[in-house]
Scaffold this active site. Structure first.
Site, PDB file in Angstrom:
ATOM      1  N   ASP A 292       0.845  -1.187   0.000  1.00 43.96           N
ATOM      2  CA  ASP A 292       0.000   0.000   0.000  1.00 43.96           C
ATOM      3  C   ASP A 292       0.888   1.248   0.000  1.00 43.96           C
ATOM      4  OD1 ASP A 292      -3.218   0.503   0.926  1.00 43.96           O
ATOM      5  OD2 ASP A 292      -1.839   2.200   1.104  1.00 43.96           O
ATOM      6  N   ILE A 293       0.456   2.258  -0.758  1.00 46.42           N
ATOM      7  CA  ILE A 293       1.240   3.487  -0.881  1.00 46.42           C
ATOM      8  C   ILE A 293       1.235   4.297   0.417  1.00 46.42           C
ATOM      9  CG2 ILE A 293      -0.577   5.058  -1.711  1.00 46.42           C
ATOM     10  CD1 ILE A 293       1.379   5.910  -3.942  1.00 46.42           C
TER      11      ILE A 293
ATOM     12  N   GLY B  95     -14.959   3.720   4.779  1.00 50.26           N
ATOM     13  CA  GLY B  95     -13.575   4.047   4.446  1.00 50.26           C
ATOM     14  C   GLY B  95     -13.121   3.581   3.080  1.00 50.26           C
ATOM     15  N   GLN B  96     -14.028   2.986   2.291  1.00 51.32           N
ATOM     16  CA  GLN B  96     -13.609   2.543   0.958  1.00 51.32           C
ATOM     17  C   GLN B  96     -13.423   3.747   0.047  1.00 51.32           C
ATOM     18  OE1 GLN B  96     -16.186  -0.355  -0.941  1.00 51.32           O
ATOM     19  NE2 GLN B  96     -14.722  -0.748  -2.592  1.00 51.32           N
TER      20      GLN B  96
ATOM     21  N   HIS C 267     -10.863  -5.089  -2.982  1.00 52.08           N
ATOM     22  CA  HIS C 267      -9.495  -5.373  -2.543  1.00 52.08           C
ATOM     23  C   HIS C 267      -9.495  -5.662  -1.056  1.00 52.08           C
ATOM     24  CE1 HIS C 267     -10.235  -1.077  -2.051  1.00 52.08           C
ATOM     25  NE2 HIS C 267      -9.440  -1.131  -0.999  1.00 52.08           N
TER      26      HIS C 267
ATOM     27  N   ASN D 110     -12.753  -2.856   3.351  1.00 55.41           N
ATOM     28  CA  ASN D 110     -13.621  -1.696   3.521  1.00 55.41           C
ATOM     29  C   ASN D 110     -14.728  -1.781   2.473  1.00 55.41           C
ATOM     30  OD1 ASN D 110     -12.070  -0.661   5.624  1.00 55.41           O
ATOM     31  ND2 ASN D 110     -10.709   0.428   4.230  1.00 55.41           N
TER      32      ASN D 110
ATOM     33  N   HIS E  27      -7.114  -5.522   2.448  1.00 58.46           N
ATOM     34  CA  HIS E  27      -5.901  -5.010   3.093  1.00 58.46           C
ATOM     35  C   HIS E  27      -5.339  -6.135   3.949  1.00 58.46           C
ATOM     36  CE1 HIS E  27      -6.820  -0.650   2.353  1.00 58.46           C
ATOM     37  NE2 HIS E  27      -8.051  -1.125   2.300  1.00 58.46           N
TER      38      HIS E  27
HETATM   39  P1  5GP Z   1      -9.700   1.660   0.535  1.00 61.36           P
HETATM   40  O1  5GP Z   1      -9.618   3.017   1.205  1.00 61.36           O
HETATM   41  O2  5GP Z   1     -10.514   1.746  -0.748  1.00 61.36           O
HETATM   42  O3  5GP Z   1     -10.143   0.548   1.430  1.00 61.36           O
HETATM   43  O4  5GP Z   1      -8.224   1.272   0.143  1.00 61.36           O
HETATM   44  C1  5GP Z   1      -7.550   1.791  -0.963  1.00 61.36           C
HETATM   45  C2  5GP Z   1      -6.078   1.670  -0.642  1.00 61.36           C
HETATM   46  O5  5GP Z   1      -5.347   1.774  -1.832  1.00 61.36           O
HETATM   47  C3  5GP Z   1      -5.580   2.783   0.297  1.00 61.36           C
HETATM   48  O6  5GP Z   1      -5.012   2.197   1.464  1.00 61.36           O
HETATM   49  C4  5GP Z   1      -4.565   3.528  -0.554  1.00 61.36           C
HETATM   50  O7  5GP Z   1      -3.447   3.987   0.199  1.00 61.36           O
HETATM   51  C5  5GP Z   1      -4.183   2.497  -1.603  1.00 61.36           C
HETATM   52  N1  5GP Z   1      -3.803   3.095  -2.873  1.00 61.36           N
HETATM   53  C6  5GP Z   1      -4.525   3.982  -3.598  1.00 61.36           C
HETATM   54  N2  5GP Z   1      -3.878   4.311  -4.729  1.00 61.36           N
HETATM   55  C7  5GP Z   1      -2.727   3.599  -4.715  1.00 61.36           C
HETATM   56  C8  5GP Z   1      -1.622   3.512  -5.637  1.00 61.36           C
HETATM   57  O8  5GP Z   1      -1.577   4.151  -6.691  1.00 61.36           O
HETATM   58  N3  5GP Z   1      -0.615   2.666  -5.303  1.00 61.36           N
HETATM   59  C9  5GP Z   1      -0.625   1.929  -4.146  1.00 61.36           C
HETATM   60  N4  5GP Z   1       0.419   1.133  -3.928  1.00 61.36           N
HETATM   61  N5  5GP Z   1      -1.648   1.984  -3.258  1.00 61.36           N
HETATM   62  C10 5GP Z   1      -2.679   2.824  -3.547  1.00 61.36           C
END
Ligand code: 5GP
Length: 119
Positions: free
Chosen positions: A34-35, A96-97, A103, A90, A105
């Protein structure tokens, strides 16, 4: 991928258009760091296709692919940590999605005891 929508950020990572630090790849699933990590180990595991917005849709449409996500998550946690991990999906903006491409985590490596916090 559906022809009627823009590719998701994770589809662009799968295609190599956006760089990411990959940790596992199968024919249908990718896993990458994750970034914005929320734990010592924080890996996103996702299908290459963004046709399912969240885990509820995926479970209904393709339970075998959901099982493969869990299997890849387990393997990643074994390779990067001690094999124990928290798996978070999420589901919905209020939960929080932010990326509407299903996906998981994978959070591991020195998690706070009892905490449910996740990215
Ligand atoms: P969500 O908030 O939808 O549950 O999770 C999305 C996740 O994707 C976040 O934790 C966010 O940091 C990660 N993310 C979003 N864009 C990128 C990206 O371009 N590269 C990487 N490695 N992670 C990303």
């Amino acid at each position: 991928m559906s022809e009627t929508r823009e590719p998701t950020v994770f589809e662009r990572i799968s295609a190599g258009e956006i760089p990411a630090e990959m940790v596992a790849e199968t024919e249908r699933v990718i896993a990458f760091h994750d970034i914005a990590p929320k734990a010592p180990i924080h890996v996103v595991v996702t299908p290459r296709s963004g046709d399912h917005r969240d885990v509820v849709e995926l479970a209904a449409a393709d339970p075998a692919l959901l099982a493969e996500l869990v299997d890849v998550a387990h393997r990643v946690a074994g390779e990067l940590a001690d094999g124990q991990f928290r798996l978070v999906f999420n589901t919905g903006a209020d939960a929080g999605q932010t990326v509407f491409h299903v996906h998981a985590h994978v959070l591991a490596g020195g998690l706070e005891e009892g905490s449910l916090a996740a990215g």
